[in-house]
Structures are given as structure tokens and as C-alpha cells.
Design a protein around this motif. Sequence first.
Motif: not given
Lengths: 251, 251
Positions: B109-114
Motif C-alpha cells: 500500500t502507498e498512501a497519498k498517490v496522485p
Amino acid sequence: MPEQPPYLRIADELRRRISEHEWVPGDRLPSRAQIGQEYGVGDNVVRRAQELLISQGVLEGRAGSGTYVAEPRQRVRVVRSSAREQPSGSPFRADMKAVGRQGDWESRTEAKVPAPAEIAARLGIAEGELCVRTAYEFLADGRPVQLSTSWEPYDLTAGTLVVLPEGGPHAGAGVVNRMAEIGITVSHAVEQPEPRQATAEEASLLGIQKGALVTHIRRTYYTDQGRPVETADIVVPAALCEIVYEIPISR
Amino acid sequence: MPEQPPYLRIADELRRRISEHEWVPGDRLPSRAQIGQEYGVGDNVVRRAQELLISQGVLEGRAGSGTYVAEPRQRVRVVRSSAREQPSGSPFRADMKAVGRQGDWESRTEAKVPAPAEIAARLGIAEGELCVRTAYEFLADGRPVQLSTSWEPYDLTAGTLVVLPEGGPHAGAGVVNRMAEIGITVSHAVEQPEPRQATAEEASLLGIQKGALVTHIRRTYYTDQGRPVETADIVVPAALCEIVYEIPISR
DNA sequence: TCGAATTTGTGCGTATGTATC
DNA sequence: GGATACATACGCACAAATTCG
């Protein structure tokens, strides 16, 4: 250093020239020999590049005529959900109307066809048992966009008014409504979509390129007691239709 | 007289020898030069024949090693219906258990991806708005059988316990259950299955042949007010999984 | 009407790259 | 590292379809 192979370079060039509107949809490209000479490569390199773009739906090859920029056809949205089955009218016509096209179909029914092994298994009957087989060709604005072959056990409807799916007073009403007429309640459908390439016959019927991708849906209708009443093989070409499943969430 | 081209004759020969159990699943075929010599054709004719059978899933080519008879792997049945969403537990594990396999997955998981343009459109947000992106790799008995990339608007879950799909107390519970935890009711899903060929990356991740057919499903979950809360790109390889939609008929 | 020229499509051969043992 | 085998790229010849004079 991974140098780009010539045919990919040509493919990029062609793509660029199309995106820059040097050639617009419907235009015929120069011959392969001409393009090849222009870039200093063999015509066979141009062919590979064009094959790539054809498989991506950017170009369209017509034997003996030339290679053309593909027309960006608006795809038909085919909705498959519980709401699709209406008390009256045809779901296909509704789909077509939603995108502003005229929905129509042609069908050819044959009664008393012995069931092949796979169909028999899907209908829960013995191989060779008699069925009513109907081949459909669905049209949008007169052009075929979808194929289907439907099988019903002959025993189920023999002697009733709904023996023939596309004949009698309930022609074109759909399986669910027709079965309701003879007291059979259809409670659910099972659909199994499978990706594959179009056969030569399908490609010519649908007017698509030869190896084009289609979704082959095996659909079976069941009564609330779990008895299969109809099964169909539906061929949906990706270039012409987009499939949409609407799934309600129950909690 | 439509004479059969050499490569089709060889393909038929190979198919026959496999069906007669001269070679059984897992066996390595003789080299192309050897087969070519046996039938008096060039090795490239043998290659064409083998390519055909590889595309049909009969054979399997391994670079540097040889051409093998494909193992008839039992496909995983992936059920997609309203009944799939359970109040607890994971739908994927249930699918796996139904075919006697152990279901598992890995995620990143990766948060704050445009959000890229297409994802933004599907989520009804502006391009570039921040999202939580999670890449899944679903495993059956430890081997990957399905890929998925999920996107949720960051605003939706920011500051709650369910920000991370696979972290916190509700890890692995599924979108519907996680959203319920923060008072959001998911009422329906829309799935759009599209046939295409596997990319090189997908093929190596899934352990399938390069151009193998997959179904690319674009799935979006909506609230009862029609607001999208999650969208995912799911890649289902035809060789490993069969997809089943169960559709209730309401009347 | 017909036939020749053009263009795409198919089959097959060769050279080179690359993975495996 | 060498031998072997599959994978890819490219070239040529011919067939099939179309177009046009």
C-alpha cells in the motif's frame, strides 16, 4: 544498450503521424513499399509495425486495398444485471436505445437438435437429448455487434405456445418471460465470461479483424429449484461492445 | 484443392501424439531440429506449429530449455456476485477453499498517490487528487493467480482506522466491511470485464505465457447515493482462473 | 467484361539474441 | 564458459483480394 528494433521505431512514427492528424480516421496509408523507402527499411519491417498497430485497433488492413486508419467506433454498452430482465420488452433493445442506436436482431431456430456433450452437461440432460437451438445475430443500426446461440431442452416447452423463442405470441420477450408463461419461474442466471480470439467465421459475421479479441460468455438460466432451463453461448467483440455487470451488495 | 499448409500438418501430428499419450504432461518434446528432420520440414515450420499449440495452451515453451506438454492445471473458480460479500472473512479465501486450495495474498500500500486521469474519472474526483493505492497479488497454494490494483480517495478515510486497506484492525476485511466501519454504506459494484493479452510484466508475475489471454476487470464500488468509494483494476488470467457471475432475476 | 497492376496477407527460411543446463 | 534450444527480427516468394484501365 537496448536499442529499439526497427519495426517498433516505425510503429512509433506511424502512431505519431496519426496522432498529429497527418492521417485521419478512414484515410488510406501510403503503400508499405513507399513507407519503407521513406524510412530506409524493408517493406516487411513496415508490415510488422502495421500488424502491431492493427492488433491495437489503431489501423485496419484491407486485403488488396490498403491499410487504413481505423474509425473510432462508439462501443455499445451491454448491461448485464438483475435489473436487465424487464417484465416486457427486450433488454437488448434497451441497451441500444441507451446509446442512441436502433437495436434489432435476426434469428434462426431449429427444433429437435440433439444436444452435444458440453450443452447437455450445462443443461443437466443426457447427450443427444433433443433441444431447440436458436442462433441470434444482434444488430445496432443494422450492423451486427453480437452473436449468440441459445439451447433449450425440447421437453420443457414441447406442445406449448412458447416452443419457438422467436415465434408465436411471445416472440422476442426473452427467456424469463417466456418461461413464466408456462409456469416456470426463472430465479437466477450464471454467466461465465472467457476471453478468446474471434474465429474466422465470427470475424466475418461481425465485420471485425481476424484475430480480434472477444468475450465468450456461457450463460445459463436456472429455476428456483436449480434446474437449468436455457443455456447460451454469447460472443461479444471487444471492439464493438463494452460489457457492464451491475452487482448489488446485500448485507 | 485446399491443401493443408505444412505447419498445420505438423501441429495435427503433435496434437495426435500427445492425445495418444506418447508424450504426457510435463514431458519435454524433442528439439525442433529433430522433429523437423523426422517429418522432412524446416525447423521453422515446427516452430509455427508449436506456437499454435502454445497459444491454445497445449504446449509450453521454456527459453533455453525446451518445449513441454502443458500440465492441465485446475482452474480457480472466481465467483463474483452479491452473495460474495460476507459480513466477515475474505471472498477470495472462500473462492479458494471451494476448490480445495489455500487462499492468500500479498499487498503493498502507498498512501497519498496522485490519481491519474482514468482513475480520477472513475472515482469522480479531480486528476492529481490524493489516493491510497494498494497493489495485490493473490495466491493459490502460494502461486500467484490474480493481480489487482485498488484506488481509494485519501480524503474518504484519512484520519480513520481504515485508511490502510491491509493494515489496522480491519485488515483484509474487504472494502464493503471497512467502509461500513466508518459509516459508509456500499450498495453496489459495477464491473467491466475486458479481454486483452497479458503484458510482459503480468506474464512473469503470474507465471503464464507472454501473450496469454486475461480478463481485465475495472471494478468500482458505489454508495447508495451513487458516490464511488473504491475502484480497482483486476487482472484474471484465463489459464488459471474461470470467472463466474451469479445474477439474481427479480420480477 | 476482363485482365493486369497494386496491395495486403501467409508461409517459410536465415541470422541473431538470449535463456538454460 | 560452452553447447543447446527457444525467442525475435527480418527478408523473400507467392497467394488472395481489390482496384482500375
